[in-house]
Design an enzyme around this catalytic site. Structure first.
Site, PDB file in Angstrom:
ATOM      1  N   GLU A  23       0.834  -1.205   0.000  1.00  0.00           N
ATOM      2  CA  GLU A  23       0.000   0.000   0.000  1.00  0.00           C
ATOM      3  C   GLU A  23       0.869   1.256   0.000  1.00  0.00           C
ATOM      4  O   GLU A  23       0.556   2.238  -0.676  1.00  0.00           O
ATOM      5  CB  GLU A  23      -0.909   0.027   1.232  1.00  0.00           C
ATOM      6  CG  GLU A  23      -2.007  -1.015   1.210  1.00  0.00           C
ATOM      7  CD  GLU A  23      -2.782  -1.067   2.516  1.00  0.00           C
ATOM      8  OE1 GLU A  23      -4.013  -1.122   2.432  1.00  0.00           O
ATOM      9  OE2 GLU A  23      -2.152  -1.049   3.598  1.00  0.00           O
TER      10      GLU A  23
ATOM     11  N   TYR B 244     -16.128  25.746  -4.669  1.00  0.00           N
ATOM     12  CA  TYR B 244     -16.006  24.282  -4.730  1.00  0.00           C
ATOM     13  C   TYR B 244     -14.637  23.864  -5.257  1.00  0.00           C
ATOM     14  O   TYR B 244     -14.073  22.860  -4.817  1.00  0.00           O
ATOM     15  CB  TYR B 244     -17.053  23.653  -5.637  1.00  0.00           C
ATOM     16  CG  TYR B 244     -18.455  24.178  -5.526  1.00  0.00           C
ATOM     17  CD1 TYR B 244     -19.254  24.240  -6.662  1.00  0.00           C
ATOM     18  CD2 TYR B 244     -18.987  24.588  -4.311  1.00  0.00           C
ATOM     19  CE1 TYR B 244     -20.554  24.707  -6.597  1.00  0.00           C
ATOM     20  CE2 TYR B 244     -20.279  25.064  -4.233  1.00  0.00           C
ATOM     21  CZ  TYR B 244     -21.063  25.131  -5.378  1.00  0.00           C
ATOM     22  OH  TYR B 244     -22.341  25.593  -5.315  1.00  0.00           O
TER      23      TYR B 244
ATOM     24  N   ILE C 222      -6.741   5.700   7.253  1.00  0.00           N
ATOM     25  CA  ILE C 222      -7.637   6.641   6.601  1.00  0.00           C
ATOM     26  C   ILE C 222      -8.311   7.542   7.629  1.00  0.00           C
ATOM     27  O   ILE C 222      -8.774   8.627   7.297  1.00  0.00           O
ATOM     28  CB  ILE C 222      -8.653   5.947   5.665  1.00  0.00           C
ATOM     29  CG1 ILE C 222      -9.518   4.930   6.393  1.00  0.00           C
ATOM     30  CG2 ILE C 222      -7.931   5.327   4.481  1.00  0.00           C
ATOM     31  CD1 ILE C 222     -10.620   4.307   5.529  1.00  0.00           C
TER      32      ILE C 222
ATOM     33  N   LYS D 209     -11.627   3.556   1.090  1.00  0.00           N
ATOM     34  CA  LYS D 209     -10.477   2.869   0.511  1.00  0.00           C
ATOM     35  C   LYS D 209     -11.031   1.635  -0.206  1.00  0.00           C
ATOM     36  O   LYS D 209     -11.292   0.610   0.415  1.00  0.00           O
ATOM     37  CB  LYS D 209      -9.511   2.475   1.627  1.00  0.00           C
ATOM     38  CG  LYS D 209      -8.219   1.881   1.155  1.00  0.00           C
ATOM     39  CD  LYS D 209      -7.319   1.671   2.366  1.00  0.00           C
ATOM     40  CE  LYS D 209      -5.947   1.265   1.942  1.00  0.00           C
ATOM     41  NZ  LYS D 209      -5.046   1.175   3.099  1.00  0.00           N
TER      42      LYS D 209
END
Length: 136
Positions: A35, A67, A86, A112
């Site tokens: 990862e 935005y 995360i 994820k």
């Protein structure tokens, strides 16, 4: 029992929301070596609770949240640093957005897809709710 002075009025509550859904970035977050070295796709949703009446009436960008600027903030948070969790990525996104933009509170979801687990699943997701008071 609450008396009428303790109950917030509807006007004092922020009911308006801007949603940025399924922003996708490539990052190197995770615990395993693969990862961290190969990276993977991360998906982010962001709900921004803020007053929108003024911008709805004026139709002016200066009266709302840009935005594109929010997207770039989330992109920077996701791609500029490697996190093991995360949860940490979500916390960084929340803090960065709340420190840079006029938002009453937010909800951030970080997914994820195809997380490295011994099993079959679509994704792992964390959801955090924060307000500016959380970072004083």
């Amino acid at each position: 029992m609450l008396d009428s002075t303790q109950i917030p009025s509807v006007n004092s509550l922020t009911m308006d929301v801007i949603r940025l859904k399924n922003m996708v970035f490539y990052g190197y977050h995770g615990v395993s070596e693969s990862e961290k070295s190969l990276g993977g796709k991360f998906e982010v949703d962001l709900d921004l609770y803020c007053p929108l009446k003024k911008s709805g009436e004026s139709d002016k960008l200066r009266d709302t949240i840009d935005y594109e600027a929010i997207y770039q903030t989330v992109r920077f948070c996701t791609t500029s640093h490697k996190y093991y969790l995360i949860e940490a990525l979500g916390e960084t996104i929340a803090q960065s957005v709340l420190e840079q933009y006029k938002v009453d509170h937010l909800r951030v979801r970080v997914r994820k897809p195809h997380a490295s687990v011994k099993g079959v699943l679509d994704s792992v997701e964390v959801e955090l709710e924060r307000s500016p008071e959380d970072y004083v």
